[in-house]
Write an enzyme that holds these catalytic residues in place. Structure first.
Site, PDB file in Angstrom:
ATOM      1  N   CYS A   1      -1.533   1.495  -4.557  1.00 62.98           N
ATOM      2  CA  CYS A   1      -2.410   2.278  -5.440  1.00 62.98           C
ATOM      3  C   CYS A   1      -3.066   3.448  -4.692  1.00 62.98           C
ATOM      4  CB  CYS A   1      -3.470   1.355  -6.051  1.00 62.98           C
ATOM      5  SG  CYS A   1      -4.823   2.209  -6.876  1.00 62.98           S
TER       6      CYS A   1
ATOM      7  N   CYS B   1      -6.925   3.780  -5.156  1.00 71.68           N
ATOM      8  CA  CYS B   1      -7.598   2.733  -4.373  1.00 71.68           C
ATOM      9  C   CYS B   1      -7.796   3.201  -2.937  1.00 71.68           C
ATOM     10  CB  CYS B   1      -6.776   1.441  -4.368  1.00 71.68           C
ATOM     11  SG  CYS B   1      -6.437   0.749  -5.998  1.00 71.68           S
TER      12      CYS B   1
END
Length: 434
Positions: A56, A59
Site C-alpha cells: 500500500c 500506507c
C-alpha cells in the site's frame, strides 16, 4: 586528557542525537494486538491501530511523512498506545475483519476493552489525524454530540458542516441497523446543507471535501458539477486542480454509460470536452492527442461494439487510439479495451479477436497491482484460451486467478464468490475436454 574530554563530549552529543531521533514521531508498540490492548488497559489509555498492507503506497507515505512528525508523535505517545499491523498477515487477518478493514490504510481508535471508538479509512494528513484522535477520546466534539447540537439548532450551517466532515469516519464504525439509520440521516443532512449553501459560500476546501466524499451519485450531483464548472476560476483558487478532475470524472462516467446503452446522446458529453468543460479538461496533458480526440475515439469505439456489435470497427478505433496516445497509454487502457471487447461481443468474437484480447490483457497485467483487477484480467485470459480450445492454458489461467484470490482474506464473502466462480470454470473445462 584533552583527547579524552573531546571524546567524551562527542559521545554525549551522539547519545543526545540518538535519543532525539528515538523520540521523533509516534513510538509504536512492539508486540501483538492482545499485548498492546493489555498495555493500553494497564496505562488506562485507548489504542491507536494503523492497519496497513505491505504493497500500500498511501500506507508507506503516512508512515514516513505523518507518523514521523514531532507534534503528532508527542500527542499520540502521550494519549495512546499505538500499534502497526500488517492486516494481511497471520492472526491480523481476523482482526481486520472484526474492525471492518476494507481498504488501506485503515486507522482505528479502540478502547482498552476492544470496543471501537472511531475508524478512518484512507490516508490522512497530520492535522486530520490529530483531529480524528481528539474526537476519538472526546477532546473535540464528536459526531453524536454534534448531531444533538444540530437537533437543537437545525439551521446552524457551521454545525452541519462539522457533522458532514466527520460523517464518513463515524459511519465506518457503525454496524447493522445503526449503520442504515445513520446513512439515511447523513443523506438527508447533506441534501439540506447543499441546498442551503449553494452559491459563493460553498466554494471552499472544507465543503469541497464534503462534496467529494458524500456527493457521488447524489441526485444533486449534476447541478453541483454545473455550478463548479461555471465558477471554475474561484473553485481552482480554493482547492486547486482536483475540482477539474471531479468534473471530468462525472462527465466521463455519463458518456461511458450512454455509449454502453447504445444512446447517441453520449456525443453531447464528448462535445462538452471542447466547449463548456474545456477549461477543466485542460488539466489533462497528453503529448500527441487532445482530451476531446481521445474521448471521441474511445466512446465512439464503445458505442460501435455495444450498440452495433461491430467488432472490426471497435478494434480499428481502439488500435488507432493507442497509436495516437503513444507513451500515454496506461495498463488500465489495455485492460479496459480487452474487457469491453469480451463483455460486449462475447460469442461473436473470432479466434483472432481472442488473440488480440489476450495480448491487451498481458499488457494490462504488466502494470496492474490491484488484486480484483488482476483476477478479472487473468480470468478473461482463461476464457479466451477456452474459446480457442487451448484448454491447458485456460486451466493455467483459472488456477492463477484462484491463487491471486487467496490474497483476499479480509474480504471473505467476495473471496468465496470469486473462488466458487473459478471452480465452476475449471469444472466446465473438464467437461469440454471429454
Amino acid at each position: 586528557m584533552k583527547k579524552n574530554v573531546l571524546l567524551l563530549t562527542i559521545m554525549l552529543m551522539l547519545c543526545h542525537v540518538q535519543l532525539k531521533a528515538q523520540e521523533k514521531g509516534i513510538q509504536f508498540f512492539k508486540g501483538t494486538f492482545n499485548e498492546a490492548l493489555a498495555e493500553a488497559a494497564k496505562q488506562k489509555k485507548p489504542l491507536f491501530v494503523d492497519f496497513y498492507a505491505t504493497w500500500c503506497g498511501p500506507c508507506k507515505r503516512m508512515a514516513t511523512t505523518v507518523f514521523t512528525i514531532d507534534s503528532v508523535g508527542r500527542y499520540f505517545n502521550d494519549k495512546f498506545i499505538s500499534l502497526q499491523l500488517d492486516a494481511e498477515k497471520g492472526e491480523n487477518v481476523e482482526l481486520a475483519k472484526k474492525y471492518k478493514v476494507a481498504a488501506f490504510p485503515t486507522l482505528a481508535f479502540i478502547n482498552s476493552d476492544g470496543k471501537t471508538l472511531s475508524i478512518s479509512t484512507g490516508a490522512l494528513g497530520a492535522n486530520e489525524l490529530l483531529e480524528a484522535a481528539r474526537i476519538a477520546i472526546g477532546e473535540s466534539v464528536g459526531f453524536e454530540q454534534l448531531y444533538s447540537q444540530h437537533r437543537k439548532e437545525p439551521n446552524n450551517l457551521e454545525v452541519q458542516q462539522q457533522l458532514l466532515m466527520q460523517a464518513p469516519r463515524f459511519l465506518a464504525a457503525q454496524d447493522g441497523m445503526d449503520a442504515e439509520k445513520w446513512v439515511m440521516r447523513v443523506k438527508k443532512l447533506y441534501k439540506g446543507y447543499i441546498n442551503a449553501k449553494m452559491g459563493p459560500a460553498i466554494i471552499n476546501r472544507s465543503d469541497y471535501a464534503i462534496i467529494q466524499t458524500l456527493g457521488e451519485n447524489d441526485e444533486s450531483q449534476a447541478a453541483m458539477v454545473d455550478f463548479m464548472n461555471k465558477n471554475l476560476t474561484q473553485w481552482k483558487e480554493a482547492v486547486g486542480s482536483p475540482v477539474c478532475y471531479y468534473i471530468i470524472e462525472y462527465n466521463d462516467a455519463l458518456a461511458e454509460k450512454l455509449a454502453k446503452e447504445g444512446k447517441e446522446a453520449y456525443k453531447e458529453n464528448v462535445e462538452k470536452i471542447k466547449s463548456e468543460y474545456k477549461e477543466a479538461y485542460d488539466v489533462i496533458g497528453y503529448a500527441t492527442i487532445t482530451p476531446y480526440e481521445k474521448a471521441a475515439m474511445y466512446y465512439g469505439a464503445l458505442y460501435n461494439i455495444y450498440k452495433n456489435k461491430n467488432v472490426d470497427e471497435y478494434i480499428r478505433l481502439t488500435k488507432n487510439l493507442f497509436d495516437k496516445l503513444g507513451s500515454d497509454v496506461k495498463p488500465f487502457d489495455y485492460g479496459k479495451a480487452a474487457q469491453d471487447l469480451y463483455y460486449a461481443a462475447g460469442n461473436k468474437l473470432r479466434p483472432s479477436d481472442h488473440r488480440l484480447a489476450i495480448e491487451w490483457t498481458d499488457k494490462a497485467l504488466a502494470g496492474e497491482t490491484g488484486t480484483m483487477d488482476r483476477i478479472n484480467y487473468i480470468s478473461m485470459k482463461g476464457d479466451s484460451y477456452r474459446e480457442l480450445k487451448e484448454y491447458d492454458k485456460a486451466e493455467e489461467q483459472y488456477k492463477m486467478a484462484y491463487l491471486e484470490s487467496t490474497q483476499m482474506e479480509k474480504m471473505a464473502s467476495t473471496q468465496a464468490m470469486i473462488q466458487q466462480a473459478l471452480q465452476r470454470k475449471l469444472a466446465a473445462l473438464e467437461l469440454l475436454r471429454k
